[in-house]
Design a protein around this motif. Structure first.
Motif, mmCIF file in Angstrom:
data_model
loop_
_atom_site.group_PDB
_atom_site.id
_atom_site.type_symbol
_atom_site.label_atom_id
_atom_site.label_comp_id
_atom_site.label_asym_id
_atom_site.label_seq_id
_atom_site.Cartn_x
_atom_site.Cartn_y
_atom_site.Cartn_z
ATOM 1 N N LYS A 4 0.890 -1.206 0.007
ATOM 2 C CA LYS A 4 -0.038 -0.099 0.064
ATOM 3 C C LYS A 4 0.992 1.193 -0.048
ATOM 4 O O LYS A 4 1.697 1.406 0.536
ATOM 5 C CB LYS A 4 -1.000 -0.082 1.143
ATOM 6 N N GLY A 189 -5.042 1.247 -7.856
ATOM 7 C CA GLY A 189 -3.929 0.525 -7.766
ATOM 8 C C GLY A 189 -3.681 -0.425 -8.979
ATOM 9 O O GLY A 189 -4.128 -0.300 -10.133
ATOM 10 N N HIS A 198 -2.051 -1.161 -3.740
ATOM 11 C CA HIS A 198 -3.066 -0.406 -3.807
ATOM 12 C C HIS A 198 -2.554 1.139 -3.439
ATOM 13 O O HIS A 198 -1.684 1.063 -2.864
ATOM 14 C CB HIS A 198 -4.027 -0.779 -2.698
#
Length: 493
Positions: A4, A189, A198
């Motif tokens: 992330k 993403g 993401h």
């Protein structure tokens, strides 16, 4: 490992790094994804000579960017304005370059290079590639005096240091093959095989499809699957196709590309050691013939910076996709040492044209007749390789429009060349902020692009050094906009 980030940048070339730096400066947590292994970081940028086309008023303005050199005191550089850059773009693309993107590039490049310099990128004047010494002074030609210190290798090394300083994370061996979108259609993403990453915004800077034989044959046409690849073997178009699958609008010259005269003995894909040194760009001082001994292009049509990116395609059309650049004792001292003395160079030398043809595998009678006809068509006049000197042939087809010296002083040299493809011109459409547009020319939320993935700037041909210019300008713009978007979408704390 954390999958992330605030901003994901796909690709680690100059455009990708510029996007990463700009997003990081906006406070974003940036993750860069590279398809190849760690040694492939830098993409096509690693293989470039590092020349960047920019605007300037003169030497004083450039010396604020470049490392000091004692030759500066003996250097003449004419101004090169945004209008000059724009005119060159319009001329070499036959009027097809996107007006909005071109305007953004030519007006922003000088400021963008100052930004790069402030980050830590170092530049120099490239005397060995763009200048000739005339009466004790250096005269630059072609509007392209600026290059990065240590070329593409140096540019990538500096980018990596800057990225590390800014806290940018780089993940290698991660081949992105799809975009992730939420229920509202916003890009959130990317996918790479079984992995998902993401982010609030994605910047695509993964290059064109020049390393994909199938796509080259499909879009560029017959025999393009036979071309050698000058740069990274990992630019196969996967991220570009993923963008199109997600609704991005295709743009640009999908049957066009940047392709040059490349040493016939060069590897099939980029040489990580010799990088750009397989190119052979002193051809304006030569005559160029095919294996039948026939000339097939105007070697002196323009300054090298405005013809080299299209002449590779002309070589590909010749028998065996092979040609030879011929020089004699008058022009041999002017050859670029870094290119024409590279280890393994395809070089032949002889004291007669017939012997040279035999050694190189050129039809003897064909080459003998070509050289005789060419020499007879040359005219007296002043030879000056630093400008278009007008020293042209008379009554010859194709002509040689400048620098037409007789080929008559042994020893004679022949360098075997083929077509080396650099990058493809087809890509996705963006606006002048780097946002990717859909088929209705609306921005796809969360998606940006820069570098060789962008279509619309180059058609048919290319002004030397403008690829790094475009990557720098639109990489910075895309990264800034992606960082701004990520900041706006970040949850309040």
């Amino acid at each position: 490992m954390d999958n992330k980030a605030d901003v994901i940048v796909v690709g680690t070339g100059n455009a990708g790094f510029c996007a990463a730096h700009a997003a990081a400066q906006y406070g974003a947590r940036v993750l860069m994804l590279e398809k190849g292994p760690a040694e492939a970081i830098g993409g096509n940028t690693y293989f470039t000579a590092g020349a960047i086309r920019t605007t300037y008023q003169g030497l004083d303005e450039l010396t604020e960017l470049v490392v000091d050199d004692e030759r500066h005191a003996r250097t003449d550089i004419a101004p090169y304005t945004a209008d000059d850059f724009g005119s060159d773009m319009d001329r070499v693309t036959l009027g097809r370059c996107d007006p909005s993107l071109t305007r953004a590039m030519v007006h922003d490049i000088a400021n963008a290079l100052t930004w790069m310099h402030d980050l830590g990128i170092r530049f120099r004047l490239q005397y060995e590639r763009q200048a000739y010494e005339v009466d004790g002074r250096y005269r630059f030609w072609g509007g392209l005096p600026l290059a990065v210190v240590d070329g593409g290798k140096g540019l990538v090394a500096r980018h990596r240091l800057i990225a590390e300083r800014e806290g940018v994370t780089i993940r290698c061996s991660t081949p992105v093959d799809r975009l992730l979108r939420d229920a509202d259609g916003r890009v959130v993403g990317v996918g790479a095989g079984e992995q998902e990453f993401h982010a609030e915004a994605v910047v695509l800077a993964a290059g064109g499809f020049q390393a994909n034989r199938l796509l080259r044959a499909q879009y560029l046409g017959p025999n393009w699957d036979l071309a050698k690849v000058r740069g990274t073997p990992y630019n196969t178009g996967a991220a570009l196709l993923a963008a199109l699958d997600a609704g991005a609008q295709p743009a640009g010259h999908w049957s066009g590309c940047h392709a040059v005269a490349w040493d016939a003995n060069a590897p099939e894909t980029g040489d990580f050691e010799l990088t750009n040194r397989h190119t052979k760009q002193s051809y304006p001082l030569s005559i160029v013939v095919n294996t039948e001994g026939r000339r097939f292009l105007d070697e002196g049509a323009e300054l090298r910076n405005y013809t080299y990116a299209k002449y590779g395609a002309q070589i590909l059309l010749q028998p065996g996709a092979r040609a030879f650049q011929l020089f004699d004792a008058k022009t041999a001292p002017l050859l670029r040492e870094a290119e024409y003395q590279v280890p393994g160079v395809t070089r032949f030398e002889a004291n007669s044209i017939a012997e040279l043809a035999e050694l190189a595998g050129i039809d003897v009678s064909g080459l003998t007749a070509t050289v005789e006809n060419y020499n007879a068509a040359t005219r007296p006049g002043h030879f000056d390789p630093s400008v278009k000197d007008g020293l042209s042939t008379a009554g010859l087809r194709p002509p040689k429009s400048n620098w037409a010296l007789p080929l008559d002083e042994p020893p004679y040299l022949a360098y075997g060349v083929t077509c080396g493809i650099t990058f493809t011109f087809g890509g996705v459409r963006i606006d002048d902020s780097g946002r990717v547009l859909d088929h209705e020319s609306e921005a796809i939320p969360g998606l940006f692009a820069a570098g060789e993935m962008v279509g619309g700037l180059f058609y048919h041909n290319y002004p030397g050094g403008s690829g790094l210019s475009a990557g720098t300008v639109f990489g910075r713009k895309a990264g800034t906009e992606a960082g701004r978007l990520a900041s706006a979408l970040a949850p309040a704390t």
